[in-house]
Design a protein around this motif. Structure first.
Motif, short mmCIF file in Angstrom:
data_model
loop_
_atom_site.label_atom_id
_atom_site.label_comp_id
_atom_site.label_asym_id
_atom_site.label_seq_id
_atom_site.Cartn_x
_atom_site.Cartn_y
_atom_site.Cartn_z
N ALA A 592 2.69 17.16 6.54
CA ALA A 592 3.92 16.42 6.27
C ALA A 592 4.26 16.52 4.80
O ALA A 592 4.05 15.58 4.02
N PRO A 593 4.79 17.65 4.37
CA PRO A 593 5.05 17.84 2.94
C PRO A 593 6.08 16.86 2.38
O PRO A 593 6.05 16.56 1.19
N GLY A 594 6.97 16.39 3.23
CA GLY A 594 7.97 15.42 2.77
C GLY A 594 7.55 13.99 2.98
O GLY A 594 8.38 13.08 2.92
N LYS A 595 6.24 13.77 3.23
CA LYS A 595 5.69 12.44 3.48
C LYS A 595 6.42 11.75 4.64
O LYS A 595 6.68 10.56 4.62
N GLU A 596 6.72 12.56 5.66
CA GLU A 596 7.33 11.98 6.85
C GLU A 596 6.37 11.03 7.55
O GLU A 596 6.81 10.12 8.28
N ILE A 597 5.06 11.23 7.36
CA ILE A 597 4.04 10.37 7.98
C ILE A 597 3.08 9.92 6.89
O ILE A 597 2.54 10.73 6.15
N VAL A 598 2.90 8.62 6.79
CA VAL A 598 2.03 8.05 5.76
C VAL A 598 1.10 7.04 6.42
O VAL A 598 1.51 6.24 7.25
N ILE A 599 -0.18 7.11 6.05
CA ILE A 599 -1.18 6.18 6.57
C ILE A 599 -1.54 5.18 5.47
O ILE A 599 -1.83 5.57 4.34
N VAL A 600 -1.52 3.91 5.80
CA VAL A 600 -1.87 2.85 4.85
C VAL A 600 -3.08 2.10 5.41
O VAL A 600 -2.93 1.23 6.26
N PRO A 601 -4.30 2.45 4.98
CA PRO A 601 -5.49 1.76 5.50
C PRO A 601 -5.53 0.30 5.05
O PRO A 601 -5.16 -0.02 3.92
N VAL A 602 -5.95 -0.58 5.95
CA VAL A 602 -6.10 -2.00 5.61
C VAL A 602 -7.43 -2.50 6.18
O VAL A 602 -7.97 -1.93 7.12
N ARG A 603 -7.92 -3.58 5.58
CA ARG A 603 -9.22 -4.11 5.98
C ARG A 603 -9.09 -5.25 6.97
O ARG A 603 -10.01 -5.50 7.75
N VAL A 613 5.08 -5.83 4.47
CA VAL A 613 6.23 -6.35 3.71
C VAL A 613 6.54 -5.44 2.54
O VAL A 613 7.71 -5.15 2.25
N GLN A 614 5.50 -4.94 1.83
CA GLN A 614 5.73 -4.02 0.72
C GLN A 614 6.43 -2.75 1.17
O GLN A 614 7.37 -2.26 0.52
N LEU A 615 5.99 -2.22 2.29
CA LEU A 615 6.61 -0.99 2.79
C LEU A 615 8.07 -1.20 3.14
O LEU A 615 8.94 -0.41 2.75
N VAL A 616 8.37 -2.24 3.89
CA VAL A 616 9.74 -2.47 4.34
C VAL A 616 10.67 -2.82 3.19
O VAL A 616 11.80 -2.30 3.09
N ALA A 617 10.20 -3.68 2.28
CA ALA A 617 11.08 -4.19 1.23
C ALA A 617 11.16 -3.29 0.01
O ALA A 617 12.19 -3.27 -0.68
N ASP A 618 10.10 -2.54 -0.28
CA ASP A 618 10.06 -1.79 -1.53
C ASP A 618 9.85 -0.29 -1.36
O ASP A 618 10.67 0.52 -1.78
N SER A 619 8.70 0.07 -0.76
CA SER A 619 8.27 1.47 -0.81
C SER A 619 9.18 2.40 -0.03
O SER A 619 9.60 3.45 -0.54
N VAL A 620 9.47 2.08 1.21
CA VAL A 620 10.31 2.97 2.02
C VAL A 620 11.72 3.08 1.45
O VAL A 620 12.26 4.19 1.35
N PRO A 621 12.37 1.98 1.04
CA PRO A 621 13.70 2.14 0.42
C PRO A 621 13.67 3.00 -0.84
O PRO A 621 14.57 3.82 -1.06
N ARG A 622 12.63 2.84 -1.67
CA ARG A 622 12.57 3.58 -2.92
C ARG A 622 12.26 5.06 -2.68
O ARG A 622 12.84 5.93 -3.32
N ALA A 623 11.37 5.35 -1.75
CA ALA A 623 10.95 6.73 -1.55
C ALA A 623 11.90 7.53 -0.67
O ALA A 623 12.07 8.73 -0.87
N PHE A 624 12.52 6.87 0.29
CA PHE A 624 13.31 7.62 1.28
C PHE A 624 14.76 7.17 1.37
O PHE A 624 15.53 7.74 2.15
#
Length: 798
Positions: A592-603, A613-624
C-alpha cells in the motif's frame, strides 16, 4: 509480516499495509448490560442451559450488528436504568434469553445482553401507535403496510393448498405422526413408512395474484390512555415496571389486560421480555397456581423460542432442538408443549428430505423405500413466506417465453464482456444470480442501461440509499429514475407503479445487495413481478447475511435451478486485493504505497478508543483530506469499553459537543435512523422542536416524534458491521479491541474492511485472532426450508 508503530495515532507515521498483528495484548473486558433482568421475580424455569448445536443462534448472534433489524437498543418507551433494573419483572431488557439458543451467528458478536437490534422496539414500530407524520403514511409505514398485505395474502394461500402439516383444532393426523416418528427415531425404533413418504409435487398452478400496492391508510393510533392504564394496573400487580404498559397494550391488542390476567406468559410477546421475567410476573399474579407444567407456559415458551430463532436468522428449528431447549427451561413435557402450540395454530411442523451427503445413498441401500427426513417447527409467518417465495420464483422461471424477444436481443448486442454474458442469461431465463464485489456492480448497471435503451421496462433496487446512489452514478444520473431501494419499491415510494393486475409494471427487476434480502422481503419482491418478467439477484456472497430471517441468496446459490454468473471484474487497488483475499480465507500481505491501509496496534480498549478519536478527528483528515463526517467507525458491538456507545460518546464530545437536550442529541450530530425493522439509514440531526427530532437522512427530511426518538435513533459516528453493510465511505476505521477476539468471523471482517473506498485504518488489539477468524471462522448456518422447497419445484438448470 512486521508492522511499524504508529506514533500517537498519527496516520502519516504508519506504514504497514496489511492487517496482521504486531504488538499489543487483548484488553478491555466486554461490558454486559443486564438490562432489566433485576431480580427477575420468582423464577419458575430453572435454567439457562442451551440446546444442541443446530438449534438456533441467540438473538445476540447479531447483537453486535445493529442492523438486525432494529438499530436502537430495546427499550420500553424509555431507558431502563437502575430503578427498573431492580424490578421483579422486565422492563425492556435484553430480548434474548441467554440460555435459549446458542451460537454467535453469521458474524455477530454477543457483547451486550441489552442490545439486540432484532426484536427491539423498532420491531414493534407498526403497533407502537406513533409514526413520523400523521398527515400521510411515511415510507416506513407504507412498507409495514405492504408486509401486512403480503402476510394476509399468504395466509389465504395456506387455506387453498395442502401443506405437509395440518394445524389448528386438535393435534392429530400428520403433525401427531411426525412427533411420534421423532420419538420413535430417538428411541431407536423404526418409524412407520407412510409418515415420511414425499408427496408427488403438485402440478403448477396459475400464477398467484401479485402483491397489491398498499393503499394509504391512517396512522395506527396509539393505545388510548384508558387501555394503557388498565394494562399498567395488571403489570403493577405482577411487579412489572410502568414503562412496559404501552408496549404490552400495543402487542396484545384489545383486551390486553384480560389477556395478561388469563395468561400471564403472554407477556413474552412484548419485545425485550425474557422467560424468567415472564415466570416472575406469572408467579406474582397466579401465586400457588403458577407451575412449571402449566400448559400456557409451555405454549408461550415454544413460540418465544421460535421467535428468538427468527431473530437469529432461522426460519425454522429442528424439532429435537426445540424440545431440548424447552426441557432446559424446566418444561416437564416438551413434546406436549409443542403439540399444544401446534393445536392452537401458534406454530407449524414440517418434514423435509435430508440434504446431507450420503443420505440418499443410505436410503437406496435399504429394501424399503424410505426417504431420510428432518422434522422442523416454525412460525407460520416465515414458513408461508418461504413457500410463497419458492412458488413465485418457480413461476418466474417457468413463464419466460421459449424464444428471445427482439428487445432482449438488442440489449445483449449493445453490451460486451461480463455485462453481455449477464444479459445473455437474463434474456433467456426468468431468474439469474450474479455474484461479485463492489466493482462488479458495473455489470448489472450496464444491463440496466442497455435494457432501458432497448425499450424494456427495467428498474434496479439496492439495500441502502447509498447503494442506490452508487449504482445511479454508473448510469450518470441521480437515484429515483431507474434506481431505488428495496424499501422504497415495496412501499410504493419509488419505482414504476403497478399494472391493472397489481403487479409491478416491469420487464426486468435487478436487485443488488441480494444477501441482505430476508425471506419476507424477497417473497414480496418476487410475488410482485408479472409472468414473463426477469429477476436478477446480484450481490457479494461473502458479506454478512440479512438482518431478518432466512438466507435467500445463499440458498439460491446452493440450488442449481437457475444460471449463475460470476463477475470477473476485480475490486481495484490495495483495498480490493485485501478484501478479495479475506473472502477466500486469506489475510494477505498487501503493498500500500499510498497508505491506503494502516494498522494501529493497541494494548487495551481504552487505548483503542483514544487512537480511534485521533484517527477520525486528526490523522485521516490531515493525511488524506477526508473530513470526519465522511469517515465511518466500525466496531463489533454496541456494549463494551470500545463498543458503539462508548465510541459515539467520545466522538460526539470531540466533533460536536453539546448538552444533548433532546434525548441526548444536538443539531449536527451524526445519527443512524431505524425507520423499520432491519433498516438503518445514516443521517444527521437538523433541529428539534415540539414535533420531534428533525433529521436529514439520504437527502430527505425526516421527523421522528419525541416518543420514538429513543428507540429509532442513535448516534452514528460509530456503527456495527450490520448497520454499515450496503454502504461505502471514503475512509473507514475498524476497531478490534481485545475483548472482540472471540466474536470475529470471516464475514464480519470482510464486511467491515470492505466499507472503505479510499483508506482503511485498523485499530488492532486482537493479535492472532484476526488471521484465525479470517481463515477458520465462517458464517454459522441458518436453518431454512427454501432449498428443499426449490428442489421440489425447479429442475436443475441446464
Amino acid at each position: 509480516m512486521t508492522t511499524e508503530q504508529t506514533p500517537a495515532g498519527d496516520t502519516e507515521g504508519a506504514a504497514s499495509p496489511a492487517p496482521t498483528p504486531a504488538e499489543g495484548t487483548s484488553g478491555g473486558a466486554t461490558e454486559v448490560a443486564t438490562g432489566a433482568a433485576g431480580d427477575g421475580g420468582a423464577e419458575v424455569s430453572g435454567g439457562g442451559a442451551e440446546p444442541t448445536a443446530q438449534a438456533a443462534e441467540t438473538a445476540g448472534d447479531r447483537r453486535d450488528d445493529a442492523g438486525a433489524p432494529d438499530d436502537g437498543e430495546p427499550r420500553s418507551g424509555g431507558r431502563t436504568d437502575g430503578a427498573d433494573a431492580s424490578a421483579r419483572t422486565p422492563s425492556a431488557g435484553a430480548p434474548e434469553d441467554a440460555g435459549a439458543v446458542s451460537g454467535t451467528g453469521d458474524g455477530g458478536a454477543e457483547v451486550d445482553a441489552g442490545d439486540v437490534e432484532n426484536g427491539g422496539p423498532a420491531a414493534e414500530a407498526g403497533a407502537s401507535g406513533s409514526a413520523e407524520g400523521a398527515s400521510a403514511p411515511s415510507e416506513a409505514e407504507a412498507e409495514l403496510a405492504a408486509q401486512r398485505v403480503e402476510r394476509e395474502r399468504i395466509a389465504r394461500r395456506k387455506a387453498e393448498r395442502q401443506g405437509p402439516v395440518e394445524s389448528g383444532g386438535k393435534l392429530s393426523g400428520r403433525a401427531a405422526d411426525l412427533l411420534a416418528a421423532v420419538r420413535a427415531v430417538e428411541s431407536g425404533e423404526k418409524a412407520s413408512a407412510p409418515t415420511f413418504v414425499e408427496a408427488a409435487p403438485a402440478p403448477r398452478r396459475p400464477a398467484p395474484e401479485p402483491v397489491r400496492r398498499p393503499e394509504p391508510v391512517p396512522v395506527t393510533a396509539a393505545p388510548d390512555a384508558e387501555t394503557v392504564g388498565a394494562v399498567w394496573a395488571v403489570l403493577a400487580e405482577g411487579g412489572a415496571p410502568e414503562a412496559l404498559a404501552p408496549q404490552a397494550a400495543a402487542a396484545l391488542g384489545d383486551g390486553a389486560e384480560d389477556t395478561l390476567r388469563a395468561d400471564p406468559w403472554q407477556l413474552l410477546r412484548v419485545a425485550g421480555v425474557r422467560p424468567e421475567q415472564a415466570d416472575g410476573f406469572a408467579r406474582a399474579l397466579l401465586g400457588a397456581e403458577c407451575r412449571p407444567d402449566d400448559e400456557r407456559r409451555g405454549r408461550a415458551l415454544t413460540v418465544w423460542l421460535l421467535e428468538q430463532a427468527a431473530v437469529a436468522g432461522h426460519t425454522a428449528l429442528d424439532l429435537p432442538a426445540l424440545t431440548e431447549a424447552l426441557g432446559k427451561r424446566t418444561v416437564p413435557d416438551p413434546d406436549e408443549a409443542v403439540q399444544s402450540a401446534l393445536a392452537e395454530g401458534d406454530a407449524l411442523v414440517f418434514q423435509d428430505a435430508l440434504e446431507e451427503p450420503g443420505a440418499q445413498s443410505a436410503a437406496a441401500g435399504t429394501d424399503e423405500e424410505e426417504v431420510p427426513v428432518r422434522v422442523l417447527a416454525g412460525l407460520e409467518r416465515y414458513a408461508l413466506a418461504e413457500e410463497s417465495l419458492a412458488d413465485a420464483l418457480a413461476r418466474l422461471v417457468n413463464s419466460v417465453p421459449k424464444e428471445t424477444e427482439e428487445p432482449w436481443e438488442a440489449a445483449v448486442g449493445a453490451l460486451t464482456r461480463g455485462a453481455a454474458d449477464l444479459a445473455r442469461q437474463v434474456a433467456g431465463h426468468g431468474l439469474v444470480l450474479h455474484t461479485g464485489g463492489e466493482a462488479a456492480r458495473s455489470e448489472p448497471a450496464a444491463l440496466l442501461g442497455a435494457a432501458r435503451a432497448a425499450g424494456l421496462r427495467a428498474f434496479a433496487v439496492c439495500h441502502t440509499p447509498d447503494g442506490a446512489r452508487r449504482l445511479a452514478a454508473y448510469l450518470g444520473e441521480e437515484p429515483g429514475g431507474a434506481v431505488g431501494t428495496v424499501a422504497g419499491l415495496l412501499s410504493g415510494a419509488s419505482g414504476p407503479g403497478r399494472d391493472a393486475e397489481g403487479a409491478l409494471d416491469l420487464d426486468l427487476l435487478i436487485v443488488l445487495d441480494a444477501p441482505q434480502l430476508d425471506v419476507e422481503a424477497a417473497a414480496m419482491l418476487a410475488e410482485s413481478l408479472p409472468d414473463g418478467a426477469r429477476l436478477v439477484l446480484s450481490g457479494d456472497p461473502a458479506v454478512l447475511w440479512s438482518a431478518g430471517p432466512g438466507r435467500v441468496f445463499a440458498d439460491l446459490l446452493a440450488v442449481p435451478a437457475c444460471p449463475q454468473v460470476a463477475s470477473r471484474v476485480p475490486d481495484p487497488g490495495p483495498l480490493g486485493e485485501l478484501v478479495s483475499g479475506i473472502g477466500v480465507g486469506e489475510l494477505v500481505q498487501v503493498e500500500a504505497p499510498g497508505k491506503e491501509i494502516v494498522i494501529v496496534p493497541v494494548r487495551d480498549a481504552g487505548e483503542a478508543v483514544h487512537r480511534t478519536v485521533q484517527l477520525v478527528a486528526d490523522s485521516v483528515p490531515r493525511a488524506f483530506g477526508v473530513p470526519p463526517e465522511e469517515t465511518v467507525v466500525i466496531t463489533p458491538g454496541h456494549g463494551g469499553a470500545a463498543g458503539t456507545r462508548a465510541l459515539n460518546t467520545v466522538l460526539k464530545e470531540r466533533l460536536n459537543p453539546g448538552p444533548g437536550r433532546f434525548g441526548g442529541f444536538d443539531p449536527g450530530d451524526r445519527i443512524v435512523h431505524s425507520p423499520a425493522p432491519g433498516r438503518t439509514v445514516p443521517g444527521r440531526v437538523v433541529r428539534a422542536d415540539a414535533e420531534g427530532l428533525h433529521l436529514e437522512c439520504a437527502g430527505a427530511p425526516v421527523v421522528v416524534p419525541r416518543e420514538l426518538v429513543e428507540s429509532r435513533v442513535r448516534h452514528g459516528w460509530a456503527l456495527t458491521a450490520h448497520q454499515a453493510v450496503g454502504g461505502r465511505w471514503p475512509a473507514a476505521v475498524v476497531v478490534l479491541p481485545g475483548d472482540a477476539a472471540n466474536v470475529l468471523t470471516r464475514p464480519w471482517v470482510y464486511t467491515a474492511f470492505g466499507r472503505a473506498d479510499r483508506h482503511l485504518s485498523v485499530v488492532h488489539g486482537v493479535e492472532q485472532a484476526l488471521p484465525r477468524a479470517v481463515a477458520e471462522s465462517v458464517a454459522k448456518p441458518r436453518t431454512t426450508r427454501l432449498r428443499t422447497l426449490l428442489r421440489v419445484q425447479l429442475p436443475p438448470a441446464g
